[in-house]
Design an enzyme around this catalytic site. Structure first.
Site, PDB file in Angstrom:
ATOM      1  N   HIS A  58      43.390   2.093 -58.655  1.00  0.00           N
ATOM      2  CA  HIS A  58      43.751   3.520 -58.708  1.00  0.00           C
ATOM      3  C   HIS A  58      44.632   3.841 -57.510  1.00  0.00           C
ATOM      4  O   HIS A  58      44.869   2.980 -56.672  1.00  0.00           O
ATOM      5  CB  HIS A  58      42.524   4.431 -58.812  1.00  0.00           C
ATOM      6  CG  HIS A  58      41.585   4.395 -57.633  1.00  0.00           C
ATOM      7  ND1 HIS A  58      40.901   3.266 -57.249  1.00  0.00           N
ATOM      8  CD2 HIS A  58      41.218   5.367 -56.746  1.00  0.00           C
ATOM      9  CE1 HIS A  58      40.138   3.549 -56.197  1.00  0.00           C
ATOM     10  NE2 HIS A  58      40.326   4.806 -55.867  1.00  0.00           N
ATOM     11  N   HIS A  60      44.411   5.935 -54.860  1.00  0.00           N
ATOM     12  CA  HIS A  60      43.973   6.444 -53.552  1.00  0.00           C
ATOM     13  C   HIS A  60      44.483   5.569 -52.403  1.00  0.00           C
ATOM     14  O   HIS A  60      44.541   4.345 -52.524  1.00  0.00           O
ATOM     15  CB  HIS A  60      42.447   6.563 -53.494  1.00  0.00           C
ATOM     16  CG  HIS A  60      41.923   7.757 -54.241  1.00  0.00           C
ATOM     17  ND1 HIS A  60      40.622   7.855 -54.682  1.00  0.00           N
ATOM     18  CD2 HIS A  60      42.543   8.902 -54.622  1.00  0.00           C
ATOM     19  CE1 HIS A  60      40.466   9.019 -55.304  1.00  0.00           C
ATOM     20  NE2 HIS A  60      41.614   9.665 -55.286  1.00  0.00           N
ATOM     21  N   ASP A  62      43.346   4.429 -49.715  1.00  0.00           N
ATOM     22  CA  ASP A  62      42.571   3.303 -49.185  1.00  0.00           C
ATOM     23  C   ASP A  62      42.551   2.112 -50.153  1.00  0.00           C
ATOM     24  O   ASP A  62      41.867   1.116 -49.903  1.00  0.00           O
ATOM     25  CB  ASP A  62      41.149   3.734 -48.812  1.00  0.00           C
ATOM     26  CG  ASP A  62      40.365   4.295 -49.984  1.00  0.00           C
ATOM     27  OD1 ASP A  62      40.933   5.086 -50.764  1.00  0.00           O
ATOM     28  OD2 ASP A  62      39.180   3.933 -50.138  1.00  0.00           O
ATOM     29  N   HIS A  63      43.306   2.212 -51.261  1.00  0.00           N
ATOM     30  CA  HIS A  63      43.398   1.088 -52.208  1.00  0.00           C
ATOM     31  C   HIS A  63      44.832   0.576 -52.365  1.00  0.00           C
ATOM     32  O   HIS A  63      45.043  -0.524 -52.850  1.00  0.00           O
ATOM     33  CB  HIS A  63      42.816   1.505 -53.573  1.00  0.00           C
ATOM     34  CG  HIS A  63      41.356   1.842 -53.459  1.00  0.00           C
ATOM     35  ND1 HIS A  63      40.360   0.991 -53.847  1.00  0.00           N
ATOM     36  CD2 HIS A  63      40.740   2.924 -52.907  1.00  0.00           C
ATOM     37  CE1 HIS A  63      39.183   1.541 -53.566  1.00  0.00           C
ATOM     38  NE2 HIS A  63      39.394   2.710 -52.992  1.00  0.00           N
ATOM     39  N   HIS A 117      36.742   9.002 -61.705  1.00  0.00           N
ATOM     40  CA  HIS A 117      37.033   9.042 -60.263  1.00  0.00           C
ATOM     41  C   HIS A 117      38.461   9.563 -60.090  1.00  0.00           C
ATOM     42  O   HIS A 117      38.710  10.500 -59.340  1.00  0.00           O
ATOM     43  CB  HIS A 117      36.862   7.650 -59.661  1.00  0.00           C
ATOM     44  CG  HIS A 117      37.165   7.583 -58.195  1.00  0.00           C
ATOM     45  ND1 HIS A 117      36.438   8.244 -57.244  1.00  0.00           N
ATOM     46  CD2 HIS A 117      38.138   6.912 -57.516  1.00  0.00           C
ATOM     47  CE1 HIS A 117      36.948   8.002 -56.035  1.00  0.00           C
ATOM     48  NE2 HIS A 117      37.981   7.197 -56.175  1.00  0.00           N
ATOM     49  N   ASP A 134      36.721   2.154 -57.387  1.00  0.00           N
ATOM     50  CA  ASP A 134      35.753   3.179 -56.969  1.00  0.00           C
ATOM     51  C   ASP A 134      35.041   3.788 -58.176  1.00  0.00           C
ATOM     52  O   ASP A 134      34.547   4.914 -58.103  1.00  0.00           O
ATOM     53  CB  ASP A 134      36.466   4.303 -56.198  1.00  0.00           C
ATOM     54  CG  ASP A 134      36.895   3.855 -54.812  1.00  0.00           C
ATOM     55  OD1 ASP A 134      36.584   2.717 -54.416  1.00  0.00           O
ATOM     56  OD2 ASP A 134      37.571   4.666 -54.133  1.00  0.00           O
ATOM     57  N   HIS A 173      34.014  -0.587 -52.311  1.00  0.00           N
ATOM     58  CA  HIS A 173      33.472  -0.189 -50.998  1.00  0.00           C
ATOM     59  C   HIS A 173      32.091  -0.792 -50.754  1.00  0.00           C
ATOM     60  O   HIS A 173      31.294  -0.915 -51.683  1.00  0.00           O
ATOM     61  CB  HIS A 173      33.322   1.341 -50.906  1.00  0.00           C
ATOM     62  CG  HIS A 173      34.612   2.087 -50.802  1.00  0.00           C
ATOM     63  ND1 HIS A 173      35.184   2.419 -49.596  1.00  0.00           N
ATOM     64  CD2 HIS A 173      35.443   2.556 -51.763  1.00  0.00           C
ATOM     65  CE1 HIS A 173      36.318   3.079 -49.813  1.00  0.00           C
ATOM     66  NE2 HIS A 173      36.497   3.177 -51.123  1.00  0.00           N
TER      67      HIS A 173
HETATM   68 FE    FE Z   1      38.139   4.186 -52.144  1.00  0.00          FE
HETATM   69 ZN    ZN Z   2      39.120   6.164 -54.590  1.00  0.00          ZN
END
Ligand code: FE
Ligand code: ZN
Length: 261
Positions: A58, A60, A62-63, A117, A134, A173
């Site tokens: 996805h 985001h 942090d990915h 998500h 996530d 995570h």
């Molecule tokens: Fe994440």
């Molecule tokens: Zn995420």
């Protein structure tokens, strides 16, 4: 003949996992969700590997945080994400949709579109390994940012949940310990969750990873996969006395409670 690519978890940022993939028969290398480029570049250099694919679950930050830098280092790389995420996944070259075959080296995998998500959230499956980002974590699930509880429930139960029980789940995570504490808050007599929490706490105290999980482990220990359990339903009645006890409604109450747990 190998069934599944070789998988190496690479811890990134505070608690993210990127997963390095290698196809043993072709030598091709991929990475799922490079949060940051540096930890991956270091591992690739140590191993003497190039990089052929990025698979994003996805959009985001942090990915996808490593996408641009990795593309600079490896200009011919292909970057996969859901087709609806075109424009918000940096450098995306391939837009995929639910059920689409995604070939990685000698492995014909496929994509599960699991919105909730985010609207473009996907899981990649190669052999008996699934990369859930996530959406499904060990002991928990992602927050619902772009969708409804109904969407997320459907994604977890009618999509990812239909994979074979032995499927290994590589999640985005390291939240497992906290998730299992939540699981026992809403289902205190779940013996499998009690046992798993002990194991997981030991692993974490030794600095070890809890990834991967499996589908069967999640149905046994993850409250979001256990919405028809009586004890969980009783807890939901305490939390929200007039909630109906349909699976989606139980799921919604659990998810809201988890947001402030
Ligand atoms: Fe994440
Ligand atoms: Zn995420």
């Amino acid at each position: 003949m190998h069934v599944t690519p070789e998988v190496t978890p690479i811890p990134c940022l505070k608690d993210n996992y990127a997963y390095l993939l290698r196809c043993p028969s072709t030598g091709l290398i991929g990475v799922v969700d490079p949060s940051a480029a540096q930890p991956l570049i270091k591992v690739l250099r140590d191993k003497g590997w190039g990089l052929d694919y990025i698979f994003n679950t996805h959009h985001h930050w942090d990915h996808i945080g490593g996408n641009e830098e990795l593309k600079k280092q490896f200009p011919s790389i292909r970057i996969f994400g859901h087709q609806s995420d075109q424009g918000r996944i940096p450098g995306q070259t391939d837009g995929v949709q639910d059920g689409q075959v995604v070939r990685f080296g000698a492995f014909d995998g496929f994509v599960i579109h699991n919105p909730g998500h985010t609207s473009g959230a996907i899981t990649y499956v190669w052999g008996n390994a699934a990369f859930t980002g996530d959406t499904l974590f060990a002991g928990g699930c992602g927050r619902i940012f772009e969708g409804s509880p109904q969407d997320m429930y459907f994604s977890l139960h009618q999509k990812i949940g239909l994979l074979p029980p032995e499927t290994r789940l590589y999640f985005g995570h390291e939240y497992t310990e906290k998730n299992l504490q939540f699981s026992l808050d809403v289902e205190p007599t779940n013996h499998k969750a009690q046992e798993l929490l002990k194991e997981v706490s030991k692993l974490r105290s030794e600095g070890k990873f809890t990834t991967p999980s499996t589908i069967s482990q999640e149905f046994a220990t993850n409250p979001f996969m256990r919405t028809t359990e009586l004890e969980i339903q009783k807890r939901v009645c305490e939390l929200e006395p007039d909630a109906d006890l349909s699976p989606v409604s139980v799921f919604r109450v659990l998810r809201e409670y988890k947001n402030q747990f």
